[in-house]
Design an enzyme around this catalytic site. Sequence first.
Site, mmCIF file in Angstrom:
data_model
loop_
_atom_site.group_PDB
_atom_site.id
_atom_site.type_symbol
_atom_site.label_atom_id
_atom_site.label_comp_id
_atom_site.label_asym_id
_atom_site.label_seq_id
_atom_site.Cartn_x
_atom_site.Cartn_y
_atom_site.Cartn_z
ATOM 1 N N ASP A 6 74.132 50.532 53.166
ATOM 2 C CA ASP A 6 74.315 49.236 52.556
ATOM 3 C C ASP A 6 75.320 48.450 53.235
ATOM 4 O O ASP A 6 76.168 47.841 52.485
ATOM 5 C CB ASP A 6 74.662 49.527 51.164
ATOM 6 N N GLU A 46 69.414 44.010 46.461
ATOM 7 C CA GLU A 46 69.141 45.514 45.923
ATOM 8 C C GLU A 46 67.735 45.454 44.852
ATOM 9 O O GLU A 46 67.347 46.271 44.632
ATOM 10 C CB GLU A 46 70.195 46.021 45.177
ATOM 11 N N ASN A 51 71.579 44.012 53.780
ATOM 12 C CA ASN A 51 70.828 45.189 54.219
ATOM 13 C C ASN A 51 69.433 45.222 53.975
ATOM 14 O O ASN A 51 68.991 44.621 53.125
ATOM 15 C CB ASN A 51 71.511 46.477 53.364
HETATM 16 CA CA CA Z 1 73.402 45.357 49.574
#
Ligand code: CA
Length: 592
Positions: free
Chosen positions: A325, A202, A283
Amino acid sequence: MDLRKIKSALKTALIGSVFSFAAIATNANAGVTDEDILNDAKNTENVVSYGIGLQAQRYSPLDKVNADTVKDLVPAWSFSFGGEKQRGQEAQPVIYDGRIFVTASYSRLFAIDAKTGQELWEYNHRLPDGILPCCDVINRGAALYGDLVIFGTLDAKIVALNQKTGKVVWKSKVDDYKAGYSLTAAPIVVKGKVITGVSGGEFGVIGRVEARDALTGKLVWIRPVIEGHMGHIWKNGKKTDNGVTGTRGATWPGDMWKTGGAATWLGGTYDHEVDLLFFGTGNPAPWNSHLRPGDNLYAASTVAIDPDTGKMVWHYQSTPNEAWDFDGVNEFISFDLKKDGKTIKAGAKADRNGFFYVINRKNGKLISADPFVTRQEWTTGVDMKTGRPVETATARPGDPAKSKDGKKGTSTFAVPSFLGGKNWMPMAYSPKTDLFYVPANEWGMDLWNEAITYKKGAAYLGAGFTIKPLYEEYIGALRAMDPKTGKQVWEYKNNAPLWGGVLATGGDLVFFGTPEGYLNALDAKTGKELWKFQTGSGIVGIPVTWEMGGEQYIAVPSGWGGAVPLWGGDVAKRIKTLNQGGSLWVFKLHKS
Ligand code: CA
């Protein structure tokens, strides 16, 4: 030949033989070997790898604990991780030669006498201020090789300790923790090399797979998993270019690939028969998919990598231009698929996006993709011709650039939620029942996109979200999936979301823990609950089993935490009464 030459030749020969004797002697004491690791699934006296074997089937042939005897399963001992560092305990213990090695929250590692539960030593990694773990200060386990126990830390280092003393033998910096890098997955060791990924998805870090000499920590190769980045291999100690991953710019707009995410944060698996490593990739970054039109390879994919060269051999992308995500990090477990009278070298993966995939592990060809969750409100299924998911009209949240203020786009309700139909917690496969046991969760989310630009060390999302349960009755469900049909055979519902790993045994039992604190044993064929034990805190760890002195033991870490209490939205309300902890529980049959 004169005498001097003969003497010298003799001396050389002698030294040579002394050296080779020494080499043999060292090998005899060398501890865990490559062969031990390859045989881990069959050798019931030790558990020397994450996954109980590099295929990660998490199956043990042990059967003394079975449907008839499990009622007599009682604690042998319990061990406290101590301190005030009681956060999520997501580890799988490893066991060698009567010693248990288990990692705990805040990058700690304990060596414990497997018989008595007595601590042998403890390693507390000194963590700097400013580490950036996204989803609790967890660790998922260690690797064993030679006389070393090797694990990753929250400040993005790999540490190798002596199994007997706990002394540091080597340490290797993976990357800059200030940029968001960390390590939480258990490393694996393949052909003398310790194989790791990176955490930090992230924060716009670049996912990659790395191989190091397991005995020295020296880098062997690095393979970035985002298209356009250069791979490297070390030749005679020299870093050498080893080819760009994919084709730069083919599926990414502009410079977006430079901070493209795809963290390989759950580590990988390996299959000896096809000699390939399998890594899932996270992701693409940022979450706001409108900023990166294109498939965004090789994010949200399974990639197969040659363990000797670090070259990518095949890939399968589960979620192109991923927007929810739906990290594709989940474990890819190789197994023999017996279908239509044939045995296919396959692998299976239960993805965050809600599909249970079966893939040919030699070439990456998709065999089947079926939902393992009750609702999937972003897709109507996978097109088997192209292997791509078919998206619904309302799957993606609106583009913030097209909103009135240019800041926040329209919201959508997506299922599964970003925590996934299944998250990190590993499933198990029993070659005896031919079933996969998948810890699944039923939840959705309100999701919207926002404007965002990359800033080192800052969350790189461009999204907002609220998780919502779908049903009053349950969120978690352990599901037995038949890989031949893609159908669910049975399910066991649980009020709180499941967040711990699964173990299948030759006694036809399935073990897994719940956030409510129970270690459960179910009948592997029917899902009937046969036994449970309350460990005093929520279980988000992974159970293992082994044999010692003719008795079968089962161990599981207990200690509530992980991503759910931090990110759970409306779900967090349901689980707010659960208590933290930090201990290892060990069970065996009561002798009457
Ligand atoms: Ca993620």
